[in-house]
Write a protein that holds these residues in place. Structure first.
Motif, short mmCIF file in Angstrom:
data_model
loop_
_atom_site.label_atom_id
_atom_site.label_comp_id
_atom_site.label_asym_id
_atom_site.label_seq_id
_atom_site.Cartn_x
_atom_site.Cartn_y
_atom_site.Cartn_z
N GLY A 224 0.79 -1.22 0.00
CA GLY A 224 0.00 0.00 0.00
C GLY A 224 0.82 1.27 0.00
O GLY A 224 0.36 2.31 -0.48
N SER A 225 2.05 1.22 0.55
CA SER A 225 2.89 2.42 0.58
C SER A 225 4.10 2.29 -0.33
O SER A 225 4.38 3.17 -1.14
CB SER A 225 3.35 2.72 2.01
N GLY A 226 4.83 1.18 -0.24
CA GLY A 226 6.04 1.02 -1.02
C GLY A 226 5.80 0.92 -2.51
O GLY A 226 6.06 1.86 -3.28
N ILE A 227 5.27 -0.21 -2.95
CA ILE A 227 5.05 -0.44 -4.38
C ILE A 227 4.03 0.54 -4.95
O ILE A 227 4.21 1.09 -6.04
CB ILE A 227 4.61 -1.90 -4.62
N ALA A 228 2.94 0.78 -4.22
CA ALA A 228 1.89 1.65 -4.72
C ALA A 228 2.37 3.08 -4.91
O ALA A 228 1.96 3.77 -5.85
CB ALA A 228 0.68 1.62 -3.79
N THR A 229 3.24 3.56 -4.02
CA THR A 229 3.75 4.92 -4.15
C THR A 229 4.60 5.07 -5.41
O THR A 229 4.53 6.09 -6.11
CB THR A 229 4.56 5.32 -2.91
N VAL A 230 5.41 4.05 -5.70
CA VAL A 230 6.21 4.07 -6.93
C VAL A 230 5.30 4.19 -8.15
O VAL A 230 5.52 5.01 -9.05
CB VAL A 230 7.07 2.80 -7.04
N LEU A 231 4.25 3.37 -8.17
CA LEU A 231 3.31 3.39 -9.30
C LEU A 231 2.56 4.72 -9.37
O LEU A 231 2.31 5.25 -10.46
CB LEU A 231 2.31 2.24 -9.16
N PHE A 232 2.22 5.28 -8.21
CA PHE A 232 1.46 6.52 -8.18
C PHE A 232 2.29 7.69 -8.72
O PHE A 232 1.80 8.50 -9.51
CB PHE A 232 0.99 6.80 -6.76
N TYR A 233 3.54 7.78 -8.28
CA TYR A 233 4.40 8.86 -8.77
C TYR A 233 4.66 8.71 -10.27
O TYR A 233 4.79 9.70 -10.99
CB TYR A 233 5.72 8.88 -8.00
N PHE A 234 4.75 7.46 -10.74
CA PHE A 234 4.89 7.22 -12.17
C PHE A 234 3.66 7.73 -12.91
O PHE A 234 3.77 8.37 -13.96
CB PHE A 234 5.09 5.73 -12.43
N LEU A 235 2.48 7.46 -12.33
CA LEU A 235 1.24 7.91 -12.95
C LEU A 235 1.16 9.43 -12.99
O LEU A 235 0.70 10.02 -13.98
CB LEU A 235 0.05 7.32 -12.19
N ILE A 236 1.60 10.10 -11.93
CA ILE A 236 1.61 11.56 -11.90
C ILE A 236 2.49 12.11 -13.02
O ILE A 236 2.13 13.04 -13.74
CB ILE A 236 2.11 12.09 -10.54
N SER A 237 3.68 11.49 -13.19
CA SER A 237 4.62 11.99 -14.20
C SER A 237 4.10 11.79 -15.61
O SER A 237 4.45 12.57 -16.51
CB SER A 237 5.97 11.28 -14.04
N LYS A 238 3.27 10.77 -15.83
CA LYS A 238 2.81 10.47 -17.17
C LYS A 238 1.46 11.10 -17.52
O LYS A 238 1.19 11.37 -18.69
CB LYS A 238 2.70 8.94 -17.35
N THR A 239 0.62 11.32 -16.53
CA THR A 239 -0.74 11.78 -16.82
C THR A 239 -1.08 13.13 -16.22
O THR A 239 -2.04 13.76 -16.64
CB THR A 239 -1.77 10.76 -16.31
N GLY A 240 -0.33 13.56 -15.20
CA GLY A 240 -0.65 14.81 -14.54
C GLY A 240 -1.29 14.59 -13.18
O GLY A 240 -1.76 13.49 -12.85
N ALA A 241 -1.33 15.66 -12.40
CA ALA A 241 -1.79 15.56 -11.02
C ALA A 241 -3.28 15.21 -10.92
O ALA A 241 -3.69 14.42 -10.09
CB ALA A 241 -1.51 16.87 -10.29
N MET A 242 -4.09 15.81 -11.80
CA MET A 242 -5.53 15.64 -11.65
C MET A 242 -5.97 14.22 -11.95
O MET A 242 -6.73 13.62 -11.20
CB MET A 242 -6.27 16.62 -12.57
N PHE A 243 -5.50 13.64 -13.06
CA PHE A 243 -5.90 12.27 -13.38
C PHE A 243 -5.42 11.30 -12.32
O PHE A 243 -6.14 10.40 -11.90
CB PHE A 243 -5.35 11.87 -14.75
N ALA A 244 -4.17 11.47 -11.86
CA ALA A 244 -3.64 10.58 -10.83
C ALA A 244 -4.46 10.66 -9.55
O ALA A 244 -4.74 9.64 -8.91
CB ALA A 244 -2.17 10.93 -10.55
N SER A 245 -4.88 11.86 -9.18
CA SER A 245 -5.64 12.02 -7.94
C SER A 245 -7.02 11.39 -8.05
O SER A 245 -7.65 11.07 -7.03
CB SER A 245 -5.78 13.51 -7.59
N MET A 246 -7.52 11.19 -9.27
CA MET A 246 -8.85 10.62 -9.45
C MET A 246 -8.90 9.15 -9.03
O MET A 246 -9.97 8.56 -8.94
CB MET A 246 -9.29 10.75 -10.90
N VAL A 247 -7.72 8.55 -8.77
CA VAL A 247 -7.69 7.19 -8.23
C VAL A 247 -8.55 7.10 -6.98
O VAL A 247 -9.27 6.12 -6.76
CB VAL A 247 -6.23 6.77 -7.90
N THR A 248 -8.52 8.15 -6.17
CA THR A 248 -9.23 8.12 -4.90
C THR A 248 -10.75 8.15 -5.08
O THR A 248 -11.48 7.86 -4.14
CB THR A 248 -8.81 9.31 -4.02
N TYR A 249 -11.24 8.53 -6.27
CA TYR A 249 -12.67 8.48 -6.52
C TYR A 249 -13.16 7.06 -6.74
O TYR A 249 -14.33 6.76 -6.58
CB TYR A 249 -13.03 9.33 -7.74
#
Length: 287
Positions: A224-249
């Motif tokens: 939940g923190s280690g692997i997921a954070t790596v994937l999340f930061y990768f998603l931010i770099s590729k798609t932008g802050a808004m799309f990445a944050s929509m994961v929480t929806y």
């Protein structure tokens, strides 16, 4: 595999991983205190990425280390404790639902702290998603006594929103592995004194070691923190802050899924709310 397909694959994987984290927190707190669960989560996250920490720590400019440290605090350390404290009274499903405020906080903190422009379509999508979250909250029938602890989750979403913008604005030139490993390494170091202070290690020598709760907290840290954070930061770099944050929806969908498997009743209002949430995801991401 196209980049778009990869982005959506990571989006769904993060939704499943983080959507399950609320149940794991509850399971961890069956035998451990909130402070112990959050600290053990951070320690395991730091350990899981420690090989990368020692590999990259000397390659990052010194002036960037405070920003990475701040990213670790906002994106992992503070929210880990805030969620565990909240779930002393708030059930895991509601925690997942309230976490859906993160995209709104990303939009607000981006505008207030980082001077980001707000596109009308994005605002419409965020509003639609927020309405869906509110409807889901109402459908749970939670009493007002839960609001105090629910506010801790809202504070956590402010942390998340600020961190998403921070990573996108100041740390986008570094790989997701670099930022995650170094930020979580700092978090693991900070968590160790908390575990010592709460006498966690004394539990390991007792007659009844709480392995189930320890395993839940460790899983939170590694996945939940280690692997997921790596994937999340990768998603931010590729798609932008808004799309990445929509994961929480999408997290409420997973939370309700766990509830369904546990025999909880799913209402038509909840299903309608999920449709509105997914509509908000589309509006924010649509070209």
């Amino acid at each position: 595999m196209s980049q778009r397909t990869l982005n959506w694959g990571i989006f769904l994987l993060l939704s499943l991983t983080w959507g399950s984290s609320f149940i794991l927190m509850k399971l961890g707190m069956e035998r451990l205190s909130p402070w112990q669960v959050a600290s053990l989560r951070m320690l395991c996250a730091g350990i899981s990425l420690s090989p990368f920490f020692f590999r990259f720590i000397h390659k990052i400019p010194v002036k960037k280390l405070p920003l990475i440290f701040l990213s670790g605090l906002l994106g992992n350390f503070f929210p880990a404790f805030l969620f565990c404290i909240a779930e002393m009274q708030v059930d895991s499903g509601l925690a997942g639902i309230l976490n859906g405020f993160t995209p709104l906080m990303t939009l607000v903190t981006g505008a207030l702290l980082f001077n980001n422009a707000i596109i009308k379509r994005q605002l419409l999508g965020i509003s639609a998603g927020l309405i869906g979250v509110v409807l889901l909250f109402a459908s749970q029938g939670i009493s007002t006594s839960y609001w105090y602890y629910g506010l801790w989750i809202l504070v956590a979403t402010v942390c998340y929103g600020t961190n998403i913008n921070l990573v996108r604005r100041h740390l986008k030139d570094y790989s997701s592995v670099q930022v995650s490993a170094i930020s979580l390494g700092f978090c693991g170091i900070l968590a160790l004194p908390v575990l010592l202070y709460t006498n966690f290690f004394a539990l390991l020598s007792g007659p009844a070691i709480p392995w189930t709760s320890i395993s839940a907290a460790a899983t939170l840290g590694i996945l939940g923190s280690g692997i997921a954070t790596v994937l999340f930061y990768f998603l931010i770099s590729k798609t932008g802050a808004m799309f990445a944050s929509m994961v929480t929806y999408v997290l409420p969908i997973v939370a309700l899924g766990w509830g369904f498997l546990a025999g909880e009743h799913i209402t038509l209002l909840q299903i309608l709310s999920l449709g509105i949430i997914l509509g908000g995801v589309y509006l924010v991401n649509r070209k």
